[in-house]
Design a protein around this motif. Sequence first.
Motif, PDB file in Angstrom:
ATOM      1  N   LYS A 138       0.842  -1.191   0.000  1.00  0.00           N
ATOM      2  CA  LYS A 138       0.000   0.000   0.000  1.00  0.00           C
ATOM      3  C   LYS A 138       0.879   1.244   0.000  1.00  0.00           C
ATOM      4  O   LYS A 138       2.034   1.194   0.399  1.00  0.00           O
ATOM      5  CB  LYS A 138      -0.880   0.023   1.265  1.00  0.00           C
ATOM      6  CG  LYS A 138      -1.986  -0.996   1.236  1.00  0.00           C
ATOM      7  CD  LYS A 138      -3.180  -0.563   2.062  1.00  0.00           C
ATOM      8  CE  LYS A 138      -2.925  -0.584   3.565  1.00  0.00           C
ATOM      9  NZ  LYS A 138      -4.190  -0.466   4.328  1.00  0.00           N
ATOM     10  N   GLU A 153       0.792   5.835  -1.225  1.00  0.00           N
ATOM     11  CA  GLU A 153       0.351   6.825  -2.217  1.00  0.00           C
ATOM     12  C   GLU A 153       1.173   6.679  -3.481  1.00  0.00           C
ATOM     13  O   GLU A 153       2.208   6.020  -3.493  1.00  0.00           O
ATOM     14  CB  GLU A 153       0.561   8.236  -1.652  1.00  0.00           C
ATOM     15  CG  GLU A 153      -0.326   8.561  -0.477  1.00  0.00           C
ATOM     16  CD  GLU A 153       0.212   9.746   0.304  1.00  0.00           C
ATOM     17  OE1 GLU A 153       0.968  10.541  -0.285  1.00  0.00           O
ATOM     18  OE2 GLU A 153      -0.123   9.851   1.495  1.00  0.00           O
ATOM     19  N   LYS A 195       5.746   1.827  -4.963  1.00  0.00           N
ATOM     20  CA  LYS A 195       5.109   0.514  -5.131  1.00  0.00           C
ATOM     21  C   LYS A 195       5.584  -0.150  -6.424  1.00  0.00           C
ATOM     22  O   LYS A 195       6.014  -1.303  -6.423  1.00  0.00           O
ATOM     23  CB  LYS A 195       3.566   0.652  -5.174  1.00  0.00           C
ATOM     24  CG  LYS A 195       2.960   1.242  -3.915  1.00  0.00           C
ATOM     25  CD  LYS A 195       1.448   1.156  -3.929  1.00  0.00           C
ATOM     26  CE  LYS A 195       0.785   1.913  -5.037  1.00  0.00           C
ATOM     27  NZ  LYS A 195       0.491   3.314  -4.809  1.00  0.00           N
ATOM     28  N   GLU A 231      -1.400  -2.439  -9.545  1.00  0.00           N
ATOM     29  CA  GLU A 231      -2.603  -1.611  -9.678  1.00  0.00           C
ATOM     30  C   GLU A 231      -3.530  -2.125 -10.777  1.00  0.00           C
ATOM     31  O   GLU A 231      -4.121  -1.343 -11.521  1.00  0.00           O
ATOM     32  CB  GLU A 231      -2.231  -0.158 -10.006  1.00  0.00           C
ATOM     33  CG  GLU A 231      -1.482   0.569  -8.920  1.00  0.00           C
ATOM     34  CD  GLU A 231      -2.386   1.081  -7.803  1.00  0.00           C
ATOM     35  OE1 GLU A 231      -3.599   0.772  -7.821  1.00  0.00           O
ATOM     36  OE2 GLU A 231      -1.882   1.754  -6.896  1.00  0.00           O
ATOM     37  N   SER A 283      -7.357  -0.832 -10.530  1.00  0.00           N
ATOM     38  CA  SER A 283      -7.766   0.550 -10.220  1.00  0.00           C
ATOM     39  C   SER A 283      -8.608   1.220 -11.304  1.00  0.00           C
ATOM     40  O   SER A 283      -9.413   2.084 -10.989  1.00  0.00           O
ATOM     41  CB  SER A 283      -6.550   1.402  -9.889  1.00  0.00           C
ATOM     42  OG  SER A 283      -5.491   1.091 -10.730  1.00  0.00           O
ATOM     43  N   SER A 301      -1.666  -1.927  -4.683  1.00  0.00           N
ATOM     44  CA  SER A 301      -2.988  -1.371  -4.938  1.00  0.00           C
ATOM     45  C   SER A 301      -3.417  -0.426  -3.834  1.00  0.00           C
ATOM     46  O   SER A 301      -3.011  -0.586  -2.685  1.00  0.00           O
ATOM     47  CB  SER A 301      -4.009  -2.501  -5.066  1.00  0.00           C
ATOM     48  OG  SER A 301      -5.285  -1.946  -5.293  1.00  0.00           O
ATOM     49  N   HIS A 302      -4.211   0.556  -4.181  1.00  0.00           N
ATOM     50  CA  HIS A 302      -4.853   1.336  -3.135  1.00  0.00           C
ATOM     51  C   HIS A 302      -6.363   1.096  -3.163  1.00  0.00           C
ATOM     52  O   HIS A 302      -7.146   1.861  -2.641  1.00  0.00           O
ATOM     53  CB  HIS A 302      -4.514   2.829  -3.261  1.00  0.00           C
ATOM     54  CG  HIS A 302      -4.856   3.399  -4.602  1.00  0.00           C
ATOM     55  ND1 HIS A 302      -3.901   3.659  -5.556  1.00  0.00           N
ATOM     56  CD2 HIS A 302      -6.031   3.735  -5.138  1.00  0.00           C
ATOM     57  CE1 HIS A 302      -4.486   4.132  -6.627  1.00  0.00           C
ATOM     58  NE2 HIS A 302      -5.780   4.194  -6.408  1.00  0.00           N
ATOM     59  N   HIS A 326      -7.714  -4.721   0.150  1.00  0.00           N
ATOM     60  CA  HIS A 326      -7.475  -4.579   1.589  1.00  0.00           C
ATOM     61  C   HIS A 326      -8.383  -5.500   2.390  1.00  0.00           C
ATOM     62  O   HIS A 326      -8.022  -5.958   3.466  1.00  0.00           O
ATOM     63  CB  HIS A 326      -7.685  -3.128   2.025  1.00  0.00           C
ATOM     64  CG  HIS A 326      -6.766  -2.185   1.319  1.00  0.00           C
ATOM     65  ND1 HIS A 326      -6.800  -0.829   1.492  1.00  0.00           N
ATOM     66  CD2 HIS A 326      -5.786  -2.425   0.419  1.00  0.00           C
ATOM     67  CE1 HIS A 326      -5.878  -0.273   0.729  1.00  0.00           C
ATOM     68  NE2 HIS A 326      -5.267  -1.226   0.056  1.00  0.00           N
ATOM     69  N   ASN A 328       3.272  -1.186   4.165  1.00  0.00           N
ATOM     70  CA  ASN A 328       2.884   0.208   3.981  1.00  0.00           C
ATOM     71  C   ASN A 328       4.098   1.029   3.583  1.00  0.00           C
ATOM     72  O   ASN A 328       5.043   1.144   4.344  1.00  0.00           O
ATOM     73  CB  ASN A 328       2.324   0.772   5.288  1.00  0.00           C
ATOM     74  CG  ASN A 328       0.862   0.419   5.437  1.00  0.00           C
ATOM     75  OD1 ASN A 328       0.042   0.759   4.585  1.00  0.00           O
ATOM     76  ND2 ASN A 328       0.545  -0.290   6.506  1.00  0.00           N
TER      77      ASN A 328
END
Lengths: 211, 264
Positions: free
Chosen positions: A33, A35, A40, A160, A163, A189-190, A195, A203
């Motif tokens: 995880k 920003e 990442k 990702e 997303s 991924s965010h 999650h 993190n």
Amino acid sequence: MIELQNITKKIDDKYLYHDLSLMVPAGGRLLIKGESGSGKTTLLRMLLGFDFPDEGKVMIDGKKLGLENVWLLRRQMAYVSQEMQIGRGKAESFIREVLAFKNNRYLSYDRSKVLTLMDDFHLAKSTLDKRLEDLSGGELQRLAIIVTLLLERKIYLLDEITSALDQHLKELIVHYFCSLDDKTLVISSHDAIWHDQNFPTLNLGKNGSSS
Amino acid sequence: MEAAPDISVLRLMAAFGLLLVPVALSVFLKMGIVRQLFVSAGRMTGQLFLVSIVLVYLFRWDNPWLNIAWVIVMIFFACFSAMINSKLSFRHFFGPVFLSYFLGAGLLLVFFNRVIVNYENIFTARLMVVVGGMLLGNSLNSTIIGISHFYESIKKDNKRYLYLLSLGANQSEALLPFFRDAFLAALKPFMANMATMGLVSLPGMMTGQILGGANPETAIKYQIAIVLAIFTAVTISVALAVYFTARRAFNAWGIIREDLFRKR
């Protein structure tokens, strides 16, 4: 099995990772995880030998990733990233071309297998006859995934991949990968949906990293 | 047919008088190109004047070695000017581009003079210098477009390239699609041009030959042959240039080097 040992990498005097160590066992999962800009993608690229740490070691299956084994170790891994232009021409020709790479010669093109996978990912049969440049982002994304699944790799690096997709497709893809018990998954991924899977999580933050 | 009449210096001045129109428009619209226009027109005049002196002597002496040397000088300048218009780094590309261009255009020049025209002395100034200039002037730009397209698209579509490597492609298998695209970028405009030739434009070589007193029928045959030769020269040069540069453009990990392009 994937291991990072004391990885440090700086970009413009800022630490991307500082003394980062982690281990993902064979068949294990890791969710990264952070920003955008937190490193990442760079971490996934480091596993493939497309990017390099300033200090520390990357180990794949107990072997230190280096020039002597990188081309071999890359073949243990599958890498899919978001919004990727994968090629031109007919989708089916692209799949055939990939399977005809010298390193993939041990695999043969099995149309029914491709169709089953397409069905799993809710892609219409007719997609095979379309040109890659005419496919939507979501179709292209799923096709890119299907191609890696045909190669039967042990480790999946997913950058990702959900997303840009709608909720229904996100669920479909997450569900599919979670069912692959014998594969090692490293996911960046965010997306909340990953999650919820309660995978071990790394993190990546602004000041170094914690896990 | 007789050769075209000479143009007197006074009448040539009338041609320069034409520049008044773009100059007036540039001043009026504040385009700020007057200086550049005069420099460009001045350079053209000076260069052509110098070339005419060189050509007079090349034709007078008609020495094969001198003619070959002149073609090499032309290739050198053509490479230089085409590379300035691209973003490619001189250090990495000048040598390989020069060599591939020399081989590509050189081969076609010999083929044109020997097989197509079938002239006894293929190194004579008339063929070597004039046809050589024609071949070079028209093929180097397409060649540079092809090579820059190859490296720029690998840099721009780097995810696609790395995806192919991760799919098990070896270096040349991963480069193949980019090579294909580069060829298309170099040859497609040329094919479009070929398809309208004669309808939309009268090619320079033909015009020159007809003015020089040649039979239009002969001029057309030369034109057809030279266009086909240029097309093939571009194909060969692009392929060779990529072949000569690709090995050094990537490191042992298969990653494209950062310093292939000039920083602006």
